[in-house]
Design a protein around this motif. Sequence first.
Motif, PDB file in Angstrom:
ATOM      1  N   UNK A  16       0.832  -1.201   0.000  1.00  0.00           N
ATOM      2  CA  UNK A  16       0.000   0.000   0.000  1.00  0.00           C
ATOM      3  C   UNK A  16       0.867   1.251   0.000  1.00  0.00           C
ATOM      4  N   UNK A  17       1.907   1.221   0.815  1.00  0.00           N
ATOM      5  CA  UNK A  17       2.795   2.373   0.917  1.00  0.00           C
ATOM      6  C   UNK A  17       3.518   2.604  -0.404  1.00  0.00           C
ATOM      7  N   UNK A  18       4.024   1.543  -1.005  1.00  0.00           N
ATOM      8  CA  UNK A  18       4.717   1.665  -2.282  1.00  0.00           C
ATOM      9  C   UNK A  18       3.758   2.164  -3.360  1.00  0.00           C
ATOM     10  N   UNK A  19       2.512   1.671  -3.343  1.00  0.00           N
ATOM     11  CA  UNK A  19       1.511   2.110  -4.316  1.00  0.00           C
ATOM     12  C   UNK A  19       1.267   3.610  -4.178  1.00  0.00           C
ATOM     13  N   UNK A  20       1.130   4.092  -2.942  1.00  0.00           N
ATOM     14  CA  UNK A  20       0.928   5.526  -2.711  1.00  0.00           C
ATOM     15  C   UNK A  20       2.141   6.337  -3.159  1.00  0.00           C
ATOM     16  N   UNK A  21       3.332   5.813  -2.915  1.00  0.00           N
ATOM     17  CA  UNK A  21       4.542   6.520  -3.353  1.00  0.00           C
ATOM     18  C   UNK A  21       4.599   6.605  -4.878  1.00  0.00           C
ATOM     19  N   UNK A  22       4.329   5.483  -5.551  1.00  0.00           N
ATOM     20  CA  UNK A  22       4.299   5.503  -7.019  1.00  0.00           C
ATOM     21  C   UNK A  22       3.276   6.517  -7.516  1.00  0.00           C
ATOM     22  N   UNK A  23       2.057   6.469  -6.967  1.00  0.00           N
ATOM     23  CA  UNK A  23       0.988   7.369  -7.414  1.00  0.00           C
ATOM     24  C   UNK A  23       1.367   8.827  -7.179  1.00  0.00           C
ATOM     25  N   UNK A  24       2.030   9.107  -6.073  1.00  0.00           N
ATOM     26  CA  UNK A  24       2.460  10.471  -5.793  1.00  0.00           C
ATOM     27  C   UNK A  24       3.435  10.996  -6.821  1.00  0.00           C
ATOM     28  N   UNK A  25       4.371  10.166  -7.236  1.00  0.00           N
ATOM     29  CA  UNK A  25       5.326  10.582  -8.263  1.00  0.00           C
ATOM     30  C   UNK A  25       4.634  10.746  -9.611  1.00  0.00           C
ATOM     31  N   UNK A  26       3.729   9.836  -9.914  1.00  0.00           N
ATOM     32  CA  UNK A  26       3.042   9.870 -11.207  1.00  0.00           C
ATOM     33  C   UNK A  26       2.155  11.094 -11.321  1.00  0.00           C
ATOM     34  N   UNK A  27       1.434  11.431 -10.255  1.00  0.00           N
ATOM     35  CA  UNK A  27       0.528  12.579 -10.352  1.00  0.00           C
ATOM     36  C   UNK A  27       1.314  13.870 -10.551  1.00  0.00           C
ATOM     37  N   UNK A  28       2.531  13.942 -10.011  1.00  0.00           N
ATOM     38  CA  UNK A  28       3.371  15.112 -10.279  1.00  0.00           C
ATOM     39  C   UNK A  28       3.627  15.261 -11.772  1.00  0.00           C
ATOM     40  N   UNK A  29       3.916  14.157 -12.424  1.00  0.00           N
ATOM     41  CA  UNK A  29       4.164  14.195 -13.866  1.00  0.00           C
ATOM     42  C   UNK A  29       2.893  14.565 -14.629  1.00  0.00           C
ATOM     43  N   UNK A  30       1.746  14.057 -14.188  1.00  0.00           N
ATOM     44  CA  UNK A  30       0.488  14.375 -14.866  1.00  0.00           C
ATOM     45  C   UNK A  30       0.140  15.855 -14.728  1.00  0.00           C
ATOM     46  N   UNK A  31       0.416  16.428 -13.566  1.00  0.00           N
ATOM     47  CA  UNK A  31       0.095  17.833 -13.332  1.00  0.00           C
ATOM     48  C   UNK A  31       0.948  18.755 -14.194  1.00  0.00           C
ATOM     49  N   UNK A  32       2.231  18.451 -14.328  1.00  0.00           N
ATOM     50  CA  UNK A  32       3.112  19.343 -15.075  1.00  0.00           C
ATOM     51  C   UNK A  32       3.199  19.010 -16.564  1.00  0.00           C
TER      52      UNK A  32
END
Length: 64
Positions: A16-32
């Motif tokens: 779960x923690x790794x999934x949240x970390x991956x999603x956090x990095x990915x959403x940064x890329x989606x936003x920019x």
Amino acid sequence: MSAVTPIAAPTATSTDILRDQFAGHIINALIIAPRQPGIARLDVDGMARSAYEYADAMLRARSP
């Protein structure tokens, strides 16, 4: 005054923690990500869903 019983937070697994970390990095890329002609940008909820879809795919790729 009565005592308040705290609600236990759900226990997160390492996956779960790794999934949240991956999603956090990915959403940064989606936003920019730059806008592209003819392609509509996702709304905030769409970006969040997409981030977790990518994170889930990354976790599947790690599985043997």
